[in-house]
Design an enzyme around this catalytic site. Sequence first.
Site, short mmCIF file in Angstrom:
data_model
loop_
_atom_site.label_atom_id
_atom_site.label_comp_id
_atom_site.label_asym_id
_atom_site.label_seq_id
_atom_site.Cartn_x
_atom_site.Cartn_y
_atom_site.Cartn_z
CD GLU A 1 36.35 36.51 29.44
OE1 GLU A 1 36.41 35.45 30.07
OE2 GLU A 1 36.99 37.54 29.73
CG ASP B 1 40.96 35.31 28.83
OD1 ASP B 1 39.95 36.04 28.85
OD2 ASP B 1 41.78 35.27 29.77
CG ASP C 1 45.61 35.62 31.14
OD1 ASP C 1 44.79 36.55 31.14
OD2 ASP C 1 46.59 35.57 31.90
#
Length: 194
Positions: free
Chosen positions: A68, A7, A141
């Site tokens: 991501e 992430d 996260d």
Amino acid sequence: MRVLGVDPGLTRCGLGVVDGGRGRSVTAVAVGVARTPPADELPSRLSAVADEVERWMDLHRPEVVAIERVFSQHNVRTVMGTAQVSGVVALLAARRGLPVAFHTPSEVKAAISGSGRADKKQVTTMVTKILGLAAAPKPADAADALALAVCHLWRAPMANRLAQAEARAAELARTHRARLEAAAKTIRRGDARR
């Protein structure tokens, strides 16, 4: 298959490693966050994230990296930092010959919770349940990185089947076109002889 989920972020870059087994069986291997001080210069921050990601790659030996996909936000500075971290991680993976998969936030949310509009709390709750964790990963996260890895493990087989089907369809179309062209040539030759 072992997946490193990332992430991306400059201040907090979530990292999660998940092993996939048969079907939808998944097991958490490691979870954490690479942090950099906002007061540091950008090159220094990117270097620090890169060092931590490389350490994780060396330690956990993933077979694929799921990142991501950066999406538009109102804060352009945040988007730029996220995109830069994504690029650094993709480069590190490429240098090791690891495939990289990008997943949108809505793809990850839908895979984990069944809804592409799930909030961070719902994603964290579902990741905790899916992976059988004793406690929810923190910060968000870290949970998001695990969610990315799980999403990839669950979506990759279908994506591979679709890619194989598309390749087969393209091959069939090429063969069909070649047969049509050969038939047209035969007809033209026959017409020319008359």
